[in-house]
Design an enzyme around this catalytic site. Structure first.
Site, PDB file in Angstrom:
ATOM      1  N   SER A 167     -39.028  37.458   2.986  1.00 55.30           N
ATOM      2  CA  SER A 167     -38.683  36.782   1.738  1.00 55.30           C
ATOM      3  C   SER A 167     -38.056  37.745   0.729  1.00 55.30           C
ATOM      4  O   SER A 167     -38.360  38.936   0.705  1.00 55.30           O
ATOM      5  CB  SER A 167     -39.935  36.165   1.117  1.00 55.30           C
ATOM      6  OG  SER A 167     -40.461  35.186   1.983  1.00 55.30           O
ATOM      7  N   ASN A 221      -2.476 -16.372  -4.257  1.00 61.68           N
ATOM      8  CA  ASN A 221      -1.616 -15.342  -3.673  1.00 61.68           C
ATOM      9  C   ASN A 221      -2.274 -13.961  -3.741  1.00 61.68           C
ATOM     10  O   ASN A 221      -2.675 -13.511  -4.810  1.00 61.68           O
ATOM     11  CB  ASN A 221      -0.279 -15.328  -4.430  1.00 61.68           C
ATOM     12  CG  ASN A 221       0.661 -14.265  -3.902  1.00 61.68           C
ATOM     13  OD1 ASN A 221       0.648 -13.947  -2.719  1.00 61.68           O
ATOM     14  ND2 ASN A 221       1.498 -13.725  -4.777  1.00 61.68           N
ATOM     15  N   GLY A 239       4.178   2.158  -9.232  1.00 67.81           N
ATOM     16  CA  GLY A 239       3.626   1.764 -10.530  1.00 67.81           C
ATOM     17  C   GLY A 239       3.116   2.961 -11.327  1.00 67.81           C
ATOM     18  O   GLY A 239       2.548   3.910 -10.765  1.00 67.81           O
ATOM     19  N   ARG A 251      -2.885   1.996 -17.286  1.00 68.89           N
ATOM     20  CA  ARG A 251      -4.257   1.626 -17.643  1.00 68.89           C
ATOM     21  C   ARG A 251      -5.295   2.554 -17.023  1.00 68.89           C
ATOM     22  O   ARG A 251      -6.461   2.532 -17.428  1.00 68.89           O
ATOM     23  CB  ARG A 251      -4.527   0.172 -17.237  1.00 68.89           C
ATOM     24  CG  ARG A 251      -3.913  -0.839 -18.200  1.00 68.89           C
ATOM     25  CD  ARG A 251      -4.187  -2.256 -17.778  1.00 68.89           C
ATOM     26  NE  ARG A 251      -3.313  -2.673 -16.686  1.00 68.89           N
ATOM     27  CZ  ARG A 251      -3.388  -3.845 -16.074  1.00 68.89           C
ATOM     28  NH1 ARG A 251      -4.315  -4.725 -16.439  1.00 68.89           N
ATOM     29  NH2 ARG A 251      -2.544  -4.154 -15.106  1.00 68.89           N
ATOM     30  N   SER A 307     -39.960  42.155   3.595  1.00 65.85           N
ATOM     31  CA  SER A 307     -39.759  41.364   2.382  1.00 65.85           C
ATOM     32  C   SER A 307     -39.311  42.249   1.227  1.00 65.85           C
ATOM     33  O   SER A 307     -39.748  43.393   1.084  1.00 65.85           O
ATOM     34  CB  SER A 307     -41.056  40.656   1.991  1.00 65.85           C
ATOM     35  OG  SER A 307     -41.434  39.745   2.989  1.00 65.85           O
ATOM     36  N   ALA A 310       4.307   1.779  -4.213  1.00 65.76           N
ATOM     37  CA  ALA A 310       3.424   2.748  -4.866  1.00 65.76           C
ATOM     38  C   ALA A 310       4.105   3.425  -6.048  1.00 65.76           C
ATOM     39  O   ALA A 310       3.797   4.571  -6.373  1.00 65.76           O
ATOM     40  CB  ALA A 310       2.985   3.789  -3.841  1.00 65.76           C
ATOM     41  N   GLN A 351      12.003   4.391  -6.488  1.00 68.80           N
ATOM     42  CA  GLN A 351      12.413   3.244  -7.291  1.00 68.80           C
ATOM     43  C   GLN A 351      12.671   3.767  -8.702  1.00 68.80           C
ATOM     44  O   GLN A 351      11.734   4.037  -9.453  1.00 68.80           O
ATOM     45  CB  GLN A 351      11.338   2.155  -7.298  1.00 68.80           C
ATOM     46  CG  GLN A 351      11.776   0.902  -8.047  1.00 68.80           C
ATOM     47  CD  GLN A 351      10.656  -0.118  -8.225  1.00 68.80           C
ATOM     48  OE1 GLN A 351       9.488   0.198  -8.049  1.00 68.80           O
ATOM     49  NE2 GLN A 351      11.019  -1.335  -8.582  1.00 68.80           N
ATOM     50  N   GLY A 381      10.938  -5.407 -10.779  1.00 67.47           N
ATOM     51  CA  GLY A 381      10.213  -6.425 -10.030  1.00 67.47           C
ATOM     52  C   GLY A 381       9.919  -6.020  -8.599  1.00 67.47           C
ATOM     53  O   GLY A 381      10.452  -5.039  -8.068  1.00 67.47           O
TER      54      GLY A 381
END
Length: 452
Positions: A391, A173, A14, A18, A409, A12, A78, A83
């Protein structure tokens, strides 16, 4: 498979350039859940025991997205992008602990199901050092091909490196694979970078394992399971696929959807049998709907629970903390937030109920508002069983209206109303005979003068 330990490594790190986003790609959501969390859920469902996430920018946020579904998940950074094999080896410390299986997945493949992962692990349990998950397509151009011979997977060939015959192969793949934990580090450490990009490719372990006399095989999954997300358009495509799957599962469980293509579910939506969902309904995260409920058109439900026999909408909004008890009714243009609507109570139209408790059988008239916020704090309104709120009333919290009480009301209620009490909170009406004619004449003269 429950007797075999499994480390799932989710790649994860990357950048996801884009996606054109300041947020890590794998945190973009499908059905209200980050992509990487979908991946972790699938891994755990396939019997995974431990999860290691290889992260880059925003690594801590990525780990936090995974931990609700994979407790104890670890993150490994990383630093360089050299790669996929190099990325997997970022989790060397976890691999070295020793597992029966090592499952390698990608954080941007949110549609993966548990079944193909379990199938790959089963192949490792049967003696294969590597089991690659592939898919079949009539248009394989651009994909790496899975080259098989005598029932064994002998190589993964990139499209540009394929011979004319190999380009005809439709078995491609999918990137995901299971590796025998006893062989994983030795195979990964043997991967070199003698290629045009100078990178270490995970796919090279197939030929390395074959050269060492180890068994390598492939298992097949539907293409949708392996769909990777690189941009917003693909994110939308994945959302559509997820929704179609979820709608079908929901309908097969006994739920009626009048126009299923217009209903949107969340990753954790729960809907009981014999519930009817009308068109254009959206379920956000945390919606739990019991059996026998009717959700009318254009309603939005999030973080709410709805009991058996209740009716919602049309054009209703249930926000987090809303709880509708048995046979409650919430009608058109009603918003409920952090409030309990008791059994058989009715909030039928044009009303806001927030931070409130409404008793059984109460009736809330049109245009009623619980004024729950003073600019700094939220306050509770209690409306008793059998109460009637007229109401266009405003109930200024904190305030209580007793059982079987009546609010006239148009009232503004700022003090508690006892059981069986009748409350008026409005100015006395005054009527001035003949004054309407004089008022019209006055206004007409002003208008005429302004035109002149």
């Amino acid at each position: 498979m429950s007797d075999r330990s499994c480390l799932t490594i989710i790649l994860a790190a990357g950048e996801g350039t884009r996606m054109k986003s300041a947020m890590p790609k794998v945190l973009h959501e499908i059905a209200g859940l980050p992509m990487v969390a979908h991946v972790a859920k699938a891994a755990i469902a396939a019997g995974g025991t431990d999860v290691a996430i290889v992260v880059g920018r925003g690594g801590e946020a990525v780990r936090k997205a995974v931990t609700p579904f994979a407790a104890g998940a670890e993150s490994f950074e990383q630093v360089e992008r050299l790669g996929t094999a190099h990325a997997v080896l970022a989790a060397r410390a976890a691999i070295a602990r020793g597992y029966d299986d090592v499952l390698v997945m990608f954080g941007d493949t949110p549609l993966i199901a548990a079944a193909p992962l379990a199938a790959a692990r089963k192949l490792v349990a049967e003696g294969n050092a590597v089991a690659v998950i592939g898919f079949r397509t009539d248009v394989p151009a651009g994909y790496g091909r899975l080259i098989e011979k005598d029932g064994r997977l002998v190589a993964i060939r990139e499209d540009k490196d394929c011979s004319p015959e190999e380009r005809k192969i439709g078995f491609c793949n999918g990137g995901l694979m299971a590796i025998d934990g006893r062989e994983a580090l030795a195979l990964l450490d043997a991967v070199g970078n003698a290629n045009a990009k100078g990178e270490y490719y995970l796919t090279d372990i197939v030929e390395i394992a074959n050269a060492r006399g180890l068994k390598v095989t492939a298992t097949e999954a539907d293409y949708e399971n392996l769909l990777g997300i690189n941009n917003r358009a693909e994110l939308a495509e994945a959302e559509a696929i997820w929704q179609k799957r979820a709608r079908r599962e929901t309908m097969l469980s006994g739920v009626t959807m009048i126009a299923p293509e217009t209903v949107f579910l969340s990753h954790d939506t729960e809907i009981g049998a014999d519930t009817v969902i009308e068109p254009n309904v959206v379920f956000g995260p945390g919606a739990k709907i019991a059996s026998g409920v009717t959700v009318h058109a254009f309603s939005h439900i999030e973080g709410a629970t709805v009991a058996t026999g209740s009716s919602i909408g049309p054009f209703a909004r249930l926000r987090p903390g809303a709880e509708l008890q048995e046979k409650a009714r919430v009608g058109n243009f009603v918003e409920i937030k952090k409030a309990v609507v008791g059994p058989g109570a009715k909030v039928n139209h044009l009303t806001y109920i927030g931070d409130a408790e409404i008793g059984a059988g109460a009736n809330i008239g049109a245009g009623t508002i619980t004024c729950n916020y003073d600019g700094y704090n939220k306050h509770l309104t209690r409306i008793g069983a059998g109460a009637f709120i007229g109401s266009n009333s405003a109930l200024v919290a904190p305030v209580s209206v007793g059982d079987n009480a009546y609010v006239a009301s148009g009232s503004v209620i700022t003090e508690n109303v006892p059981d069986d009490g009748l409350a008026f909170g409005r100015a006395r009406q005054e009527t001035k005979p003949g004054r309407a004619k004089a008022l019209r004449e006055r206004y007409a003269a002003i208008k005429s003068k302004s035109r002149g």
